[in-house]
Design a protein around this motif. Structure first.
Motif, PDB file in Angstrom:
ATOM      1  N   SER A 261      -3.433   9.570  -8.725  1.00 41.96           N
ATOM      2  CA  SER A 261      -3.379   9.075  -7.349  1.00 41.96           C
ATOM      3  C   SER A 261      -4.729   8.560  -6.860  1.00 41.96           C
ATOM      4  N   GLN A 262      -5.843   9.181  -7.314  1.00 40.40           N
ATOM      5  CA  GLN A 262      -7.170   8.787  -6.851  1.00 40.40           C
ATOM      6  C   GLN A 262      -8.119   8.418  -7.981  1.00 40.40           C
TER       7      GLN A 262
ATOM      8  N   HIS B 190       2.327   1.617  -3.434  1.00 40.49           N
ATOM      9  CA  HIS B 190       1.260   2.008  -4.363  1.00 40.49           C
ATOM     10  C   HIS B 190       0.939   3.497  -4.217  1.00 40.49           C
ATOM     11  N   THR B 191       0.805   3.948  -2.976  1.00 42.20           N
ATOM     12  CA  THR B 191       0.478   5.359  -2.726  1.00 42.20           C
ATOM     13  C   THR B 191       1.607   6.274  -3.187  1.00 42.20           C
ATOM     14  N   TYR B 192       2.840   5.896  -2.866  1.00 41.89           N
ATOM     15  CA  TYR B 192       3.986   6.751  -3.229  1.00 41.89           C
ATOM     16  C   TYR B 192       4.171   6.819  -4.748  1.00 41.89           C
TER      17      TYR B 192
ATOM     18  N   THR C 168       0.835  -1.212   0.000  1.00 38.58           N
ATOM     19  CA  THR C 168       0.000   0.000   0.000  1.00 38.58           C
ATOM     20  C   THR C 168       0.863   1.253   0.000  1.00 38.58           C
ATOM     21  N   TYR C 169       1.940   1.224   0.798  1.00 36.68           N
ATOM     22  CA  TYR C 169       2.868   2.370   0.823  1.00 36.68           C
ATOM     23  C   TYR C 169       3.469   2.620  -0.560  1.00 36.68           C
TER      24      TYR C 169
ATOM     25  N   SER D 104       2.011   6.166  -7.175  1.00 35.73           N
ATOM     26  CA  SER D 104       0.911   6.866  -7.854  1.00 35.73           C
ATOM     27  C   SER D 104       1.077   8.368  -7.697  1.00 35.73           C
TER      28      SER D 104
END
Length: 589
Positions: free
Chosen positions: A143-144, A88-90, A85-86, A92
């Protein structure tokens, strides 16, 4: 531009295809992002399944070693999910920021090449919105938006597959409220789409109004218009508030409704599952607990997916507006490649017709020439077309008919940067950037040395006042040069014009805003600078152009008189009347 009417489709293939061209340089990161998206979608639903096994196979049978192993496995799964998840978030976010940086660079580069005609007809606040706010919205698409939607949809498929594999009856009961949630989500998506579009338009109007009126604050206060302008701002701000409140209203209705539907689904599950658990033991406690977790995990992406779609839709709207601006065909044609070793400075206008709007001609059949090293003065009432001649020589605009040549070559055949580098311009309305005096003279051209700047300032007579300022050439003039007097700003603009050693000098009312002492200083510098150079001077003060070899008198876009100072006085025409009026006003003063 009609971008206010753009509503946007969620999956506009043309816009998305153009948008993802900017992702192409980072395709390896994008592929990694998709892999991580799949990882996030799969790892989440595994956790309830493991809890189901832990309860039914280990807790129910008192198998504590097996429970310990399952606990370690769950902890390992949580750690792995956290890492994925980290990443993926970074990634993106990294992809989004790098992409919008490239888009913003391309957009600003495009704006720099547009004709002044475009800026005459487009509010600056709108361009600021496109360059800043709209492009910032695109970051959320990465990102979203796309990746998040793909991840949510994939997770829904994984959860549904596991649920059906575990118990199809509980799955059907759990998802019985899904049509109601999907319907409410669709209504919410449609309502919020228009609300967000209203918000974007309101932001654009607000930016335009604030930028324009803060820039013109002096005029607002001089004419005592504070109350009237405040009422206008209040009305625009009210529309901005109402647009935002409309979106808040839809959110405040949708999320509680979605929560109630989710709770109802869990209630139905517990009711049916408990009956089965107590009657025939076909459903175990572990399955029931796992299904409660599945429902929470299932309904969360659906609640979020409407938001994701609106984020994507806002991104598509913003991208459409940005691409509309990028597609504007008002660039200055720069197909010339002529870069002679030296420009002599022979300027010729031959039967030139020009209109800013292609209809109402402000220059009509203008013909004149200026020989190398000579001075041409342009005289006429406001709106006669004097400044338009300067704009055409620099190719800020292109003519409709006729020709403009320098040394016998059409100006459109010259390399545009080379052409403008050889034409030094001093305007009446001086614009200084919020930076040091040195940078306002150099304008980012590091090939210009401090010694060249100093010599140019000394030639103009600006060196004395610059050295007296705190920091000298490092003194920050603030926005538009607000900390300097009008005369000082004019002197700096003169230094800026001559530091490139141009072959042609253009003075557009260059001394009209300065006092007599500063004007005398500039006139001395002009005489030094004009030696061996071609000069075109626009002036209301006829005393500053009496020594020009040729004076052209313009009226309503046409040449009505031309000659030297004495010839025009003897003709007793327009120039003579203007000279008499100025001389009379000076005597009365």
């Amino acid at each position: 531009m009609k971008e206010e009417k753009i509503s946007g489709k969620v999956f506009d293939s043309v816009v998305l295809r153009r948008l993802f061209k900017f992702v192409k340089p980072y395709w390896k990161r994008f592929i990694l992002l998709l892999v991580l998206t799949v990882g996030v979608a799969i790892l989440g639903p595994i956790r309830p399944y493991l809890i189901h096994i832990a309860i039914d196979e280990h807790v129910a049978n008192g198998n504590f070693p097996g429970l310990l192993n399952m606990t370690i496995l769950l902890i390992g799964l949580l750690v792995l999910q956290g890492i994925v998840t980290y990443l993926h978030t970074y990634i993106s976010g990294w992809l989004g920021q790098n992409t919008i940086k490239d888009i913003r660079d391309e957009l600003y580069d495009h704006l720099l090449g547009l004709q002044l005609r475009f800026f005459d007809n487009t509010p600056i606040g709108r361009l600021v919105t496109r360059t800043v706010s709209d492009i910032e919205t695109l970051a959320e698409v990465f990102s979203q938006g796309v990746a998040a939607i793909v991840g949510d949809v994939l997770q829904l498929f994984v959860i549904t597959a596991i649920m059906f594999y575990t118990d199809w009856r509980l799955t059907l009961v759990s998802l019985s409220t899904l049509p109601i949630l999907l319907f409410s989500t669709y209504i919410f998506k449609e309502k919020i789409k228009y609300a967000f579009n209203e918000v974007r338009n309101a932001v654009s109007s607000l930016n335009s109004f604030v930028q324009e009126h803060i820039t013109g604050m002096a005029i607002v206060q001089i004419f005592n218009s504070e109350d009237r302008e405040y009422e206008k701002f209040e009305e625009i701000n009210k529309k901005h508030r109402e647009a935002n409140l409309k979106s808040v209203l839809y959110y405040s209705i949708y999320y509680p409704v979605a929560e109630i539907i989710s709770a109802g689904s869990i209630g139905l599950l517990v009711w049916y599952g408990a009956q089965q658990l107590l009657s025939d033991n076909s459903i175990t406690p572990g399955i029931l607990i796992a299904f409660i977790m599945y429902i929470q995990m299932f309904f969360r992406p659906i609640r979020m997916i409407a938001d994701r779609f609106n984020t994507l839709q806002m991104g598509v709207v913003s991208a459409s507006r940005i691409f509309l601006l990028l597609d504007s065909e008002e660039q200055i044609p720069d197909q010339g490649n002529l870069k002679p070793a030296k420009i002599n400075g022979d300027v010729k206008f031959d039967k030139v017709w020009f209109a800013y709007d292609d209809k109402n001609f402000v220059l009509k059949d203008i013909s004149f020439d200026v020989k190398e090293g000579h001075t041409l003065a342009l005289v006429g009432a406001t709106g006669a077309g004097k400044s338009s001649i300067i704009n055409l020589l620099n190719r800020f605009y292109d003519i409709q008919q006729g020709s403009i040549t320098i040394d016998g070559h059409a100006v459109k055949d010259f390399d545009l940067p080379y052409l403008r580098k050889n034409i030094g311009v001093v305007l009446q309305d001086v614009f200084l950037f919020s930076d040091t005096i040195r940078e306002n003279i150099r304008l980012g051209d590091n090939s210009i040395t401090d010694e060249q700047i100093r010599k140019a300032a000394e030639l103009v007579g600006a060196l004395d006042f610059i050295e007296k300022l705190p920091g000298g050439f490092d003194y920050n003039v603030m926005e538009r040069g607000s900390t300097l007097s009008v005369g000082q700003r004019q002197l700096i603009s003169f230094v800026r014009a001559i530091v490139y050693q141009p072959r042609i000098i253009v003075l557009d009312e260059a001394t009209s805003s300065v006092d007599s002492e500063t004007e005398e200083m500039i006139q001395t510098a002009i005489e030094r600078l004009m030696k061996g150079r071609t000069a075109i001077v626009i002036a209301h003060r006829l005393s500053t152009i009496q020594h020009a070899e040729k004076i052209i008198v313009l009226d309503k876009g046409r040449i009505v008189e031309q000659g030297d100072h004495q010839q025009l006085l003897d003709a007793k025409g327009f120039y003579a009347r203007l000279h008499k009026m100025q001389f009379k006003s000076l005597k009365q003063a």
